[in-house]
Structures are given as C-alpha cells and as structure tokens.
Enzyme design. Structure first.
Site, PDB file in Angstrom:
ATOM      1  N   TYR A  33       0.969  -1.235   0.055  1.00  0.00           N
ATOM      2  CA  TYR A  33       0.178  -0.019   0.015  1.00  0.00           C
ATOM      3  C   TYR A  33       0.925   1.395  -0.094  1.00  0.00           C
ATOM      4  O   TYR A  33       2.224   1.342   0.406  1.00  0.00           O
ATOM      5  CB  TYR A  33      -1.021   0.262   1.160  1.00  0.00           C
ATOM      6  CG  TYR A  33      -0.057   0.383   2.528  1.00  0.00           C
ATOM      7  CD1 TYR A  33      -0.425   1.702   2.886  1.00  0.00           C
ATOM      8  CD2 TYR A  33       0.540  -0.359   3.256  1.00  0.00           C
ATOM      9  CE1 TYR A  33       0.245   1.939   4.243  1.00  0.00           C
ATOM     10  CE2 TYR A  33       1.146  -0.451   4.511  1.00  0.00           C
ATOM     11  CZ  TYR A  33       0.834   1.016   5.000  1.00  0.00           C
ATOM     12  OH  TYR A  33       1.361   1.416   6.255  1.00  0.00           O
ATOM     13  N   LYS A 151       6.614  -1.948   1.688  1.00  0.00           N
ATOM     14  CA  LYS A 151       5.424  -1.376   2.208  1.00  0.00           C
ATOM     15  C   LYS A 151       4.363  -2.289   2.165  1.00  0.00           C
ATOM     16  O   LYS A 151       3.380  -2.006   1.546  1.00  0.00           O
ATOM     17  CB  LYS A 151       5.269  -0.020   1.996  1.00  0.00           C
ATOM     18  CG  LYS A 151       4.178   0.740   2.942  1.00  0.00           C
ATOM     19  CD  LYS A 151       4.139   2.282   2.201  1.00  0.00           C
ATOM     20  CE  LYS A 151       3.226   3.022   3.321  1.00  0.00           C
ATOM     21  NZ  LYS A 151       3.656   3.165   4.487  1.00  0.00           N
ATOM     22  N   LEU A 207      11.464   1.133   6.864  1.00  0.00           N
ATOM     23  CA  LEU A 207      10.745   1.750   5.508  1.00  0.00           C
ATOM     24  C   LEU A 207      11.645   2.957   4.573  1.00  0.00           C
ATOM     25  O   LEU A 207      11.935   3.668   5.738  1.00  0.00           O
ATOM     26  CB  LEU A 207       9.444   2.080   5.652  1.00  0.00           C
ATOM     27  CG  LEU A 207       8.587   2.625   4.507  1.00  0.00           C
ATOM     28  CD1 LEU A 207       8.215   1.298   3.760  1.00  0.00           C
ATOM     29  CD2 LEU A 207       7.130   3.142   4.943  1.00  0.00           C
TER      30      LEU A 207
END
Length: 287
Positions: A33, A151, A207
């Site tokens: 996402y 992600k 991330l």
C-alpha cells in the site's frame, strides 16, 4: 456523506465496494500500500510514492494493476469527487484472488491484481496543534519480519505497538532491535544532538520513507548537518531534540521517550523549522 472509492476500475459509493473473500490480502496479508497526503487539494510527493509502490511490487514478484499508468488520474479524481482539501489518499494493491486458499501463489503472469483506493478527509492536517506541543513515545521490541523496506499490509504488530503506547498514556512507540531504534510504528525516527540530525540509515530493517527523503533533502539544502546511523534509546533520551516523519504527520516533534523528557521537554527549533520548510515546499510542489 458517503465517500466515493475506487475498486478495480470502478468509482463506487463506499457502501457498494466489494473484494473477494479469497483475495490474498485478506487471507495472507499478500498486498502492499501507499498513502499520499493532500494539501490544498494537491497531491504531495506523488512521484515518490509511485516509485516506492513499483519497488514493493517488484520485491514481492507481484503483478502491477492494469490501471498502474492511470494512478495519478485516479488519485486526482477521488480528491475531486470527495472534495478533499486536506487529507489522504490510501492505495492498496494485492495479488488478487487467483483461486482457492493456498500458501503458494501462481505465476505472476496469470494473476490479476486487486486495486483499491479511498480518501480520508482531514481538515486541519497541516495545522495539527499537536505539532506545537509534541508527542510522547515508549520503546518496544521490534519483532516484525525482516523486509520492512517493503510497504506491505502486514500491520498487526505496529497496531499492537500503538495500543501499547496508548495504554501507557503515550502517543506512539519506537521499535528497538539489537539495542538500536529502527523506526516508529508508522514513521521514521530522528534525534538531534549538537545541531546534527541523526536517523537510521536505509536498509531492509526500515521503510524508505518518502517524507524522510524529502525532509533530509530540505535539511541539507538548509545547511543542516545530517548523520545516517543507528542510535539507542539512551542516546535519544540524552538528545537535544527528537522527532518523526510520515506522510500523514509530516514532521512531528517527540518530547518524551520512556518517561524521560527530551531536551527542554518542548518541540525544538530544528524539528519546528523542518516542519515549516516541508509544508512550504510541499505546497509549492504539489500536483
């Protein structure tokens, strides 16, 4: 007001949106996402989010959705249809529902990805008063899987971390692995010591934040010193400032970690200035 959402080529009222119970995101968390912020009706850092989405899909050998090249148009249309001035656009791509439940997924060439987008209206997003007071965090053990640079929708432990923080009377949690902070539950973590901004270097353990990249670029352009390396909770507690970055919070000062005040116990000058720069530059560059 019922939102208009996007599901596999259709704009629908949210009450009519449907995805198969055999979709692998539902059964296996087999999906990725992105969340893009909206300021003044314009998308912020869209190109960065699109590039990261493509990387996530590649890393998981997941097919691109048919409408991949139309994603900017879809984002803009949803912003318009839902009257979003400040808020977010959430996008999710899954491997779809290629058949009955099975751990093994079929050849990506035979899969048809599921694509879902929806908006979240958040008036006052940029003027969030919390940025003037700062937030409190706790530290928790980082027990997530090893590919945090992708992600994915595997967000159970980050959700649990936020609940741990809430139960402790705090706002969020910073995750710690092998003695060093990796990141926040949904954000990248930073400290400031003697004028130097310190944040963990990129790798598979955090991330690759789109807001992170922009903020560090703005910091360097403003002649601020940046050091990318791991840091400990003790080092953070002894820092002059701390903050985090994310697409939904931009730059958010952290004023307490595990009950210890950071610096003066109030948002510091570096975090405050970086927030101002980020919002100013992002508004100018929004599309």
């Amino acid at each position: 007001m019922t939102r208009t959402v996007y599901v596999n080529g259709e704009y629908l009222p949210e009450t009519e949106a449907k995805v198969s119970i055999f979709d692998r995101a539902f059964l296996m968390a087999d999906g990725v996402y992105e969340v893009t912020s909206v300021l003044g009706g314009k998308l912020i850092d869209f190109d960065g989010h699109l590039a990261r989405l493509e990387r996530s899909l590649t890393e998981l050998d997941m097919p691109k959705p048919k409408a991949f090249d139309e994603l900017l148009e879809i984002h803009r249309k949803l912003v318009e249809l839902n009257g979003i001035d400040e808020g977010m656009v959430y996008l999710q791509v899954t491997r779809g529902a290629p058949g009955d439940r099975d751990f093994a997924f079929p050849d990506p060439e035979t899969c048809e990805a599921t694509l879902v987008l929806f908006t979240q209206n958040k008036p006052g997003l940029a003027a969030n008063p919390v940025a003037k007071t700062g937030i409190k965090v706790i530290s928790i053990e980082d027990i997530r899987w090893g590919r945090r640079d992708i992600k994915t929708v595997q967000l159970l432990y980050p959700s649990m971390g936020k609940m741990m923080a809430k139960k402790a009377g705090c706002d969020d949690a910073w995750l710690v692995e092998d003695g060093f902070v990796t990141e926040g539950t949904s954000n990248n973590a930073y400290i400031v010591k003697d004028g130097t901004i310190i944040t963990r270097n990129l790798g598979t353990d955090i991330l690759h934040g789109i807001t992170r990249a922009a903020v560090l670029r703005f910091a360097r352009e403003a002649q601020m010193k940046v050091e990318e390396r791991p840091f400990t909770i003790a080092e953070a507690q002894g820092a002059d400032e701390a903050f985090y970055t994310s697409a939904s919070a931009f730059v958010m000062p952290v004023v307490e970690i595990d009950g210890e005040s950071i610096g003066t116990g109030k948002p510091g000058d570096v975090a405050t200035r970086l927030r101002e720069i980020y919002l100013e530059e992002s508004r100018k560059a929004g599309i």
